[in-house]
Design a protein around this motif. Structure first.
Motif, PDB file in Angstrom:
ATOM      1  N   LYS A 135      -3.885 -27.960  -6.723  1.00  0.00           N
ATOM      2  CA  LYS A 135      -3.196 -26.278  -7.153  1.00  0.00           C
ATOM      3  C   LYS A 135      -3.455 -25.913  -8.060  1.00  0.00           C
ATOM      4  CE  LYS A 135      -0.463 -27.389  -3.550  1.00  0.00           C
ATOM      5  NZ  LYS A 135       1.366 -28.326  -3.397  1.00  0.00           N
ATOM      6  N   PRO A 136      -4.866 -24.592  -8.298  1.00  0.00           N
ATOM      7  CA  PRO A 136      -4.706 -24.602  -9.899  1.00  0.00           C
ATOM      8  C   PRO A 136      -3.744 -23.474  -9.929  1.00  0.00           C
ATOM      9  CG  PRO A 136      -5.951 -23.499  -7.855  1.00  0.00           C
ATOM     10  CD  PRO A 136      -5.765 -24.699  -7.676  1.00  0.00           C
ATOM     11  N   TYR A 137      -3.199 -23.381 -10.976  1.00  0.00           N
ATOM     12  CA  TYR A 137      -2.700 -22.477 -11.413  1.00  0.00           C
ATOM     13  C   TYR A 137      -2.738 -20.828 -11.639  1.00  0.00           C
ATOM     14  CZ  TYR A 137       1.119 -20.695 -15.344  1.00  0.00           C
ATOM     15  OH  TYR A 137       2.054 -19.971 -16.147  1.00  0.00           O
ATOM     16  N   LEU A 138      -3.570 -20.752 -11.944  1.00  0.00           N
ATOM     17  CA  LEU A 138      -4.574 -19.175 -11.883  1.00  0.00           C
ATOM     18  C   LEU A 138      -5.613 -19.365 -10.385  1.00  0.00           C
ATOM     19  CD1 LEU A 138      -5.121 -18.522 -15.724  1.00  0.00           C
ATOM     20  CD2 LEU A 138      -3.363 -18.087 -14.480  1.00  0.00           C
ATOM     21  N   THR A 139      -5.035 -18.125  -9.727  1.00  0.00           N
ATOM     22  CA  THR A 139      -6.300 -17.380  -9.038  1.00  0.00           C
ATOM     23  C   THR A 139      -7.211 -17.010  -9.560  1.00  0.00           C
ATOM     24  OG1 THR A 139      -5.383 -15.503  -8.804  1.00  0.00           O
ATOM     25  CG2 THR A 139      -3.918 -17.071  -7.625  1.00  0.00           C
ATOM     26  N   LEU A 140      -8.370 -16.564  -8.814  1.00  0.00           N
ATOM     27  CA  LEU A 140      -9.768 -16.193  -8.771  1.00  0.00           C
ATOM     28  C   LEU A 140      -9.737 -15.131  -9.679  1.00  0.00           C
ATOM     29  CD1 LEU A 140     -12.107 -17.714  -6.447  1.00  0.00           C
ATOM     30  CD2 LEU A 140     -11.282 -18.459  -8.551  1.00  0.00           C
ATOM     31  N   GLU A 141      -8.628 -14.159  -9.151  1.00  0.00           N
ATOM     32  CA  GLU A 141      -9.378 -12.754  -9.507  1.00  0.00           C
ATOM     33  C   GLU A 141      -8.139 -13.062 -11.369  1.00  0.00           C
ATOM     34  OE1 GLU A 141      -7.762 -13.366  -6.576  1.00  0.00           O
ATOM     35  OE2 GLU A 141      -9.094 -12.334  -5.597  1.00  0.00           O
ATOM     36  N   GLN A 142      -7.369 -13.807 -11.267  1.00  0.00           N
ATOM     37  CA  GLN A 142      -6.336 -13.975 -12.611  1.00  0.00           C
ATOM     38  C   GLN A 142      -7.538 -14.605 -13.397  1.00  0.00           C
ATOM     39  OE1 GLN A 142      -3.346 -15.778 -11.466  1.00  0.00           O
ATOM     40  NE2 GLN A 142      -2.097 -14.320 -11.023  1.00  0.00           N
ATOM     41  N   SER A 143      -8.129 -15.618 -13.408  1.00  0.00           N
ATOM     42  CA  SER A 143      -8.756 -16.299 -14.382  1.00  0.00           C
ATOM     43  C   SER A 143      -9.846 -15.828 -14.481  1.00  0.00           C
ATOM     44  CB  SER A 143      -8.935 -17.573 -13.671  1.00  0.00           C
ATOM     45  OG  SER A 143      -9.811 -17.560 -12.788  1.00  0.00           O
ATOM     46  N   SER A 144     -10.308 -14.454 -13.988  1.00  0.00           N
ATOM     47  CA  SER A 144     -12.249 -13.840 -14.233  1.00  0.00           C
ATOM     48  C   SER A 144     -12.632 -13.229 -15.605  1.00  0.00           C
ATOM     49  CB  SER A 144     -11.895 -13.366 -12.897  1.00  0.00           C
ATOM     50  OG  SER A 144     -11.204 -11.425 -13.223  1.00  0.00           O
ATOM     51  N   GLY A 145     -10.837 -12.657 -16.476  1.00  0.00           N
ATOM     52  CA  GLY A 145     -11.164 -12.108 -16.926  1.00  0.00           C
ATOM     53  C   GLY A 145     -10.645 -12.557 -18.432  1.00  0.00           C
ATOM     54  N   HIS A 146     -10.207 -14.032 -18.293  1.00  0.00           N
ATOM     55  CA  HIS A 146      -9.398 -14.379 -19.277  1.00  0.00           C
ATOM     56  C   HIS A 146     -10.378 -14.479 -20.298  1.00  0.00           C
ATOM     57  CE1 HIS A 146     -11.246 -17.701 -17.758  1.00  0.00           C
ATOM     58  NE2 HIS A 146     -11.060 -18.486 -19.373  1.00  0.00           N
ATOM     59  N   ALA A 147     -12.050 -14.550 -20.367  1.00  0.00           N
ATOM     60  CA  ALA A 147     -12.037 -15.097 -22.150  1.00  0.00           C
ATOM     61  C   ALA A 147     -12.749 -13.686 -22.495  1.00  0.00           C
ATOM     62  CB  ALA A 147     -13.366 -15.466 -21.657  1.00  0.00           C
ATOM     63  N   LYS A 148     -12.358 -12.224 -22.010  1.00  0.00           N
ATOM     64  CA  LYS A 148     -12.308 -11.493 -22.739  1.00  0.00           C
ATOM     65  C   LYS A 148     -11.788 -10.973 -23.240  1.00  0.00           C
ATOM     66  CE  LYS A 148     -15.698  -9.153 -18.673  1.00  0.00           C
ATOM     67  NZ  LYS A 148     -15.790  -8.538 -17.429  1.00  0.00           N
ATOM     68  N   GLU A 149     -10.642 -11.577 -23.246  1.00  0.00           N
ATOM     69  CA  GLU A 149      -9.914 -10.894 -23.563  1.00  0.00           C
ATOM     70  C   GLU A 149      -9.557 -11.872 -25.263  1.00  0.00           C
ATOM     71  OE1 GLU A 149      -5.848 -11.075 -21.507  1.00  0.00           O
ATOM     72  OE2 GLU A 149      -6.298  -9.417 -20.091  1.00  0.00           O
ATOM     73  N   LEU A 150      -9.957 -13.112 -25.152  1.00  0.00           N
ATOM     74  CA  LEU A 150      -9.864 -13.958 -26.351  1.00  0.00           C
ATOM     75  C   LEU A 150     -10.943 -13.677 -26.828  1.00  0.00           C
ATOM     76  CD1 LEU A 150      -9.009 -17.032 -24.061  1.00  0.00           C
ATOM     77  CD2 LEU A 150      -7.639 -15.950 -25.931  1.00  0.00           C
ATOM     78  N   ASN A 151     -12.014 -12.919 -26.635  1.00  0.00           N
ATOM     79  CA  ASN A 151     -13.233 -12.380 -27.581  1.00  0.00           C
ATOM     80  C   ASN A 151     -14.334 -14.160 -27.729  1.00  0.00           C
ATOM     81  OD1 ASN A 151     -12.734 -10.222 -27.296  1.00  0.00           O
ATOM     82  ND2 ASN A 151     -11.766  -9.767 -29.262  1.00  0.00           N
ATOM     83  N   LYS A 152     -14.339 -14.813 -26.877  1.00  0.00           N
ATOM     84  CA  LYS A 152     -14.694 -15.844 -27.161  1.00  0.00           C
ATOM     85  C   LYS A 152     -16.093 -15.785 -27.927  1.00  0.00           C
ATOM     86  CE  LYS A 152     -12.067 -19.667 -25.681  1.00  0.00           C
ATOM     87  NZ  LYS A 152     -12.382 -20.512 -26.349  1.00  0.00           N
TER      88      LYS A 152
END
Length: 104
Positions: free
Chosen positions: A52-69
């Motif tokens: 069971k993933p902690y985040l849904t697909l919608e929540q995990s889709s843009g997490h890298a953009k905020e981190l400026n990876k």
């Protein structure tokens, strides 16, 4: 002298203790069964959490953009490019041989 007598009566197996035809097999005790059961239950709980993933697909889709990876990796690559030595051609490498160019 007494220690050597004890070694003569010591029950041992031929070759490696835990491998082969004459290996030493541990007896199954209630305690070992209980520890194995606890280990299996722990792995079952771990697998249930992993399935069971902690985040849904919608929540995990843009997490890298905020981190400026992407920008961080590009900046790191540019810094490494600045540290590298410039390309040297063969003519530049052999320029020291061109001391007396008296062809005329």
């Amino acid at each position: 002298m007494r220690l050597t007598v004890i070694n003569f009566f010591k029950k041992s197996v031929n070759g490696h203790i835990f491998r082969g035809k004459y290996r030493l097999v541990k007896r199954v005790t209630p305690r070992s069964v209980e520890t194995l059961r606890r280990e299996y239950e722990q792995t079952e709980r771990n697998m249930a959490l992993l399935m069971k993933p902690y985040l849904t697909l919608e929540q995990s889709s843009g997490h890298a953009k905020e981190l400026n990876k992407k920008e961080q990796t590009i900046n790191k690559w540019r810094e490494q490019q600045l540290k590298m030595k410039p390309h040297v051609t063969i003519s530049e490498r052999l320029e020291h041989l061109n001391v007396k160019n008296v062809w005329d």
